[in-house]
Design an enzyme around this catalytic site. Structure first.
Site, PDB file in Angstrom:
ATOM      1  N   ASP A 107       0.918  -1.139   0.000  1.00 57.75           N
ATOM      2  CA  ASP A 107       0.000   0.000   0.000  1.00 57.75           C
ATOM      3  C   ASP A 107       0.953   1.183   0.000  1.00 57.75           C
ATOM      4  O   ASP A 107       1.610   1.455   1.016  1.00 57.75           O
ATOM      5  CB  ASP A 107      -0.880   0.002   1.249  1.00 57.75           C
ATOM      6  N   HIS A 108       1.069   1.866  -1.141  1.00 63.19           N
ATOM      7  CA  HIS A 108       2.176   2.832  -1.248  1.00 63.19           C
ATOM      8  C   HIS A 108       2.040   3.987  -0.247  1.00 63.19           C
ATOM      9  O   HIS A 108       2.997   4.678   0.038  1.00 63.19           O
ATOM     10  CB  HIS A 108       2.338   3.340  -2.683  1.00 63.19           C
TER      11      HIS A 108
ATOM     12  N   ASP B 224     -10.892   1.840  -4.553  1.00 63.03           N
ATOM     13  CA  ASP B 224      -9.597   2.297  -5.040  1.00 63.03           C
ATOM     14  C   ASP B 224      -8.759   2.961  -3.942  1.00 63.03           C
ATOM     15  O   ASP B 224      -7.551   2.780  -3.879  1.00 63.03           O
ATOM     16  CB  ASP B 224      -9.830   3.285  -6.200  1.00 63.03           C
TER      17      ASP B 224
ATOM     18  N   HIS C 128      -5.866   2.862   1.287  1.00 64.59           N
ATOM     19  CA  HIS C 128      -5.030   3.989   1.746  1.00 64.59           C
ATOM     20  C   HIS C 128      -5.650   4.714   2.952  1.00 64.59           C
ATOM     21  O   HIS C 128      -4.982   4.983   3.945  1.00 64.59           O
ATOM     22  CB  HIS C 128      -4.834   5.013   0.625  1.00 64.59           C
TER      23      HIS C 128
HETATM   24  C1  BG6 Z   1      -3.781   4.689  -6.253  1.00 67.14           C
HETATM   25  C2  BG6 Z   1      -5.127   4.775  -6.924  1.00 67.14           C
HETATM   26  O1  BG6 Z   1      -3.709   3.573  -5.419  1.00 67.14           O
HETATM   27  O2  BG6 Z   1      -3.587   5.854  -5.470  1.00 67.14           O
HETATM   28  C3  BG6 Z   1      -5.233   6.020  -7.776  1.00 67.14           C
HETATM   29  O3  BG6 Z   1      -5.330   3.623  -7.736  1.00 67.14           O
HETATM   30  C4  BG6 Z   1      -4.919   7.239  -6.933  1.00 67.14           C
HETATM   31  O4  BG6 Z   1      -6.526   6.147  -8.360  1.00 67.14           O
HETATM   32  C5  BG6 Z   1      -3.595   7.056  -6.222  1.00 67.14           C
HETATM   33  O5  BG6 Z   1      -4.846   8.353  -7.810  1.00 67.14           O
HETATM   34  C6  BG6 Z   1      -3.339   8.181  -5.248  1.00 67.14           C
HETATM   35  O6  BG6 Z   1      -2.004   8.092  -4.814  1.00 67.14           O
HETATM   36  P1  BG6 Z   1      -1.209   9.399  -4.393  1.00 67.14           P
HETATM   37  O7  BG6 Z   1       0.082   8.888  -3.866  1.00 67.14           O
HETATM   38  O8  BG6 Z   1      -1.080  10.241  -5.612  1.00 67.14           O
HETATM   39  O9  BG6 Z   1      -2.077  10.037  -3.353  1.00 67.14           O
END
Ligand code: BG6
Length: 521
Positions: free
Chosen positions: A201-202, A259, A264
């Site tokens: 989960d980045h 998503d 997140h």
């Molecule tokens: C991803 C989603 O996991 O996270 C995207 O699939 C979203 O739709 C993105 O835009 C958001 O990541 P960040 O790091 O730009 O907040």
């Protein structure tokens, strides 16, 4: 706006121990689905930065795997990616050396014989570069290939090698509901033991997300007030200005709840709400997060809101509505905005509402957590004020944690307006900004996560139980939404703060969303 910035003193920074970073053992990173965007835009630039910072072992290899018949042009394409998305200098000798460690192997995900050939190729590379038997398999493919790849690796004996360690990194989405997540967990764990599985989960790789634990548990003054006695409510916003960016077919099946919220946003929630872990190791941290999710009772459908953007203006530019996006149904019922109100039924949080929202094409890009404290028991200064005016309202203390952009933390408190003869109170902010204080911008989350996966540290990765619990919470909502088409979609303009019904979610409890997101200093 009255603000005071906070700084790091150079003498304090100089006392932070340097050079004790852990470096992974020599090994091979095998990226499945390497011809996709993620590899070029995120993974390779992150690996290059690790290399620049001497955090990769001397002997390492990166092998891209995908169906396309590519050769040396793969490494050149990755080099371009590192320059374009990682800010590397084309003439940097470190980059030239880094590219020498990249190769490509074409493979059909469903062909068992190709895995035997891959295994041989990895052995050959390992021998040539003096690398042992450690291999990290990164699944950056579309999710429908996850089990096929994992099972083929298993059948080939590559998941449990005799002469080294193997592990698998799996990109989201990890299932699309509770049943599919369980099935995926079951099939992955039939091949790889849970301690070999790294579910990415980045968000967990973002510095500010990690800082949440430091903020809470390395500072004594916040913990005593971090509970239902002092906190009125918590808001978590993940707002994007971007639309679906050509990912229509993916997004049509996903929607904002799947998503971003289920993963997140729920990760952020668990770090805000968890009890102090007994130590900062994977088991202790993940156990405390699980306890938070387990304490959330089913979310009534009345406490959920969905929205979809229509045309509007973003940063002065006219943009189209979701239904007009490429490869999106003109009658689409997919939500591009989701909000929920939930509670955590435990000793610390009973009765404190948590309001979560995430959406695309909103007014501002900002991911923020705000902790609103209760008003003081008696507003003695309000009574003394006569005229009113902008500074006359006493606002409760508010702690905002900016995950992105402008990473930082701000605390709002009331101060006496110096020139006013009466005791007029004005809100002021103490604002700590990461980049101003430390003079660096925070790294892309993938750097930390790739390094941790190579080191075998699972602290910042999702555990199978966590994935299933969060799906268990959201699957009934997804089912209820699927059973009833939304009455009025689109229901918000691109460039707004989402549908009006999301405001009602808070207004009926006498609260409002915080829309003044971003830096205060
Ligand atoms: C991803 C989603 O996991 O996270 C995207 O699939 C979203 O739709 C993105 O835009 C958001 O990541 P960040 O790091 O730009 O907040």
């Amino acid at each position: 706006m009255a603000t005071v910035q906070m700084k790091v003193r150079p003498e304090d920074l100089s006392r932070v121990p340097q050079g004790n970073e852990r470096i992974p053992e020599p090994g091979i990173l095998v990226i499945f689905g390497a011809s996709g965007d993620l590899t070029k835009r995120k993974l390779l630039p992150a690996l290059f930065h690790l290399r620049q910072n001497n955090l990769l072992p001397q002997q390492f290899a990166i092998v891209g795997v995908a169906r396309r018949p590519l050769g040396d042009e793969f490494a050149q394409d990755m080099k371009q990616g590192v320059i374009e998305f990682g800010g590397a200098d084309a003439s940097d000798p470190v980059l030239a050396d880094f590219v020498n460690h990249i190769s490509y192997f074409p493979l059909n995900f469903d062909d068992a014989s190709h895995y035997a050939a891959l295994d041989k190729e990895l052995d050959r590379i390992a021998k040539e570069k003096g690398i042992g038997g450690d291999r990290l398999f990164y699944l950056a493919t579309a999710p429908e290939y996850f089990t096929q790849i994992v099972e083929n690796l298993g059948a080939q004996g590559m998941a449990q090698p005799a002469n080294g360690r193997a592990a698998v990194v799996i990109e989201k989405p990890f299932g699309h509901d509770l049943d599919s997540a369980r099935e995926l967990n079951h099939r992955v764990n039939a091949v790889f033991h849970e301690n070999q599985v790294f579910r990415i989960d980045h968000y967990l790789g973002k510095e500010t997300v990690q800082n949440l634990l430091v903020f809470r548990f390395a500072n004594g003054i916040f913990e005593p007030v971090w509970n239902r006695n002092y906190i009125d409510h918590v808001q978590i916003t993940a707002a994007e200005t971007l639309g679906v960016e050509g990912r229509g077919p993916f997004y049509e099946k996903a929607g904002a709840l799947r998503d971003v919220v289920q993963n997140h946003v729920m990760q952020l929630l668990s770090l805000v709400a968890a009890e102090p872990p007994s130590s900062f190791d994977a088991d202790s941290v993940r156990r405390e997060k699980l306890k938070v999710w387990r304490a959330i009772p089913p979310i009534p459908i009345l406490n959920t809101v969905r929205g979809q953007y229509g045309p509007g203006m973003i940063n002065g530019q006219r943009v189209i509505g979701y239904r007009d996006e490429e490869r999106v149904s003109p009658e689409s019922g997919t939500e591009t905005f989701a909000a929920v109100r939930l509670e955590i039924e435990n000793w610390r949080w009973a009765g404190v509402p948590f309001y979560l929202r995430a959406g695309k094409r909103l007014k501002k890009r900002a991911t923020e957590i705000s902790i609103q404290f209760k008003q003081p028991p008696l507003l003695i200064f309000n009574r003394m004020m006569s005229g009113g005016g902008p500074c006359s309202e006493i606002q409760p203390n508010l702690l905002t944690i900016r995950i992105q952009p402008d990473e930082g933390i701000a605390l709002r408190f009331g101060a006496k307006v110096p020139t006013s003869p009466e005791m007029s109170v004005c809100p002021v902010y103490m604002d700590f900004d990461y980049s101003t204080a430390f003079g660096t911008s925070s790294a892309n989350g993938y750097e930390r996560l790739l390094l941790d996966a190579m080191l075998g540290d699972q602290t910042l990765f999702a555990h199978r139980d966590g994935v299933e619990i969060t799906w268990a919470l959201y699957t009934p909502i997804l089912e209820a939404w699927a059973a009833k088409k939304p009455e009025v979609f689109p229901n918000y303009f691109a460039g707004s703060w989402g549908p009006e019904c999301a405001d009602h979610l808070l207004e009926k409890e006498g609260r409002t969303w915080r829309n003044d997101l971003g830096r205060k200093a």
